[in-house]
Design an enzyme around this catalytic site. Structure first.
Site, mmCIF file in Angstrom:
data_model
loop_
_atom_site.group_PDB
_atom_site.id
_atom_site.type_symbol
_atom_site.label_atom_id
_atom_site.label_comp_id
_atom_site.label_asym_id
_atom_site.label_seq_id
_atom_site.Cartn_x
_atom_site.Cartn_y
_atom_site.Cartn_z
ATOM 1 N N THR A 128 9.725 43.807 48.604
ATOM 2 C CA THR A 128 11.072 44.199 49.019
ATOM 3 C C THR A 128 11.119 45.601 49.615
ATOM 4 O O THR A 128 10.214 46.411 49.442
ATOM 5 C CB THR A 128 12.037 44.142 47.822
ATOM 6 O OG1 THR A 128 11.639 45.090 46.834
ATOM 7 C CG2 THR A 128 12.069 42.752 47.206
ATOM 8 N N ASP A 129 12.248 45.848 50.284
ATOM 9 C CA ASP A 129 12.499 47.191 50.801
ATOM 10 C C ASP A 129 13.300 47.974 49.758
ATOM 11 O O ASP A 129 13.495 47.503 48.636
ATOM 12 C CB ASP A 129 13.218 47.132 52.154
ATOM 13 C CG ASP A 129 14.580 46.442 52.091
ATOM 14 O OD1 ASP A 129 15.133 46.284 50.981
ATOM 15 O OD2 ASP A 129 15.088 46.067 53.154
ATOM 16 N N MET A 130 13.786 49.138 50.125
ATOM 17 C CA MET A 130 14.508 49.989 49.164
ATOM 18 C C MET A 130 15.789 49.343 48.645
ATOM 19 O O MET A 130 16.275 49.695 47.571
ATOM 20 C CB MET A 130 14.818 51.340 49.801
ATOM 21 C CG MET A 130 13.569 52.175 50.017
ATOM 22 S SD MET A 130 13.871 53.760 50.844
ATOM 23 C CE MET A 130 15.082 54.497 49.773
ATOM 24 N N VAL B 230 15.727 43.816 49.140
ATOM 25 C CA VAL B 230 15.688 42.663 50.032
ATOM 26 C C VAL B 230 14.254 42.495 50.545
ATOM 27 O O VAL B 230 13.574 43.479 50.831
ATOM 28 C CB VAL B 230 16.663 42.883 51.221
ATOM 29 C CG1 VAL B 230 16.529 41.780 52.257
ATOM 30 C CG2 VAL B 230 18.097 42.981 50.712
#
Length: 126
Positions: free
Chosen positions: A13-15, A18
């Site tokens: 995931t990103d920050m 997601v």
């Protein structure tokens, strides 16, 4: 149709929690590798014989984001087989909802990069 389970880990995931867009490509690659293995095609033996799989073309549609800890399923189906190319449809699903779709064209090449015929067990799928 081949089905392959995936769980989304924090590293995917990103920050914002997601799934990072490029990781869908990793998910569908794993599913294709599992599909080929289940067909009895040993990719290590192919490589030792001087053949490797390559992605020649990929079209992707991102529909709904996946998030940390989601349980996903990658569905892979054969759309078209020719002597030198295999076109597959792949979908990433979450609880029956399509969240990602790709149309992937793969081919076999020699270790020098020259086109080769697909393995017989793959050509037989046509």
């Amino acid at each position: 149709m081949h089905r392959f389970p995936i769980r989304v880990y924090y590293e995917d995931t990103d920050m914002g929690g997601v799934v990072y867009y490029a990781n869908y490509l990793r998910f569908i690659e794993r599913a294709r590798s599992d599909w080929v293995r289940r067909l009895g095609n040993d990719q290590n033996a192919m490589r030792l014989d001087g053949l490797i799989w390559v992605v020649q073309r990929l079209e992707a549609d991102y529909r709904v984001p996946a998030r940390f800890d989601d349980e996903l399923q990658v569905e892979t189906e054969v759309l078209k087989v020719s002597p030198a190319r295999l076109i597959m449809g792949q979908r990433v699903m979450r609880d029956g909802t399509e969240i990602f779709r790709a149309k992937v064209t793969v081919a076999c090449v020699s270790t020098e990069g020259r086109p080769q015929r697909l393995p017989a067990e793959i050509r037989a799928l046509s």
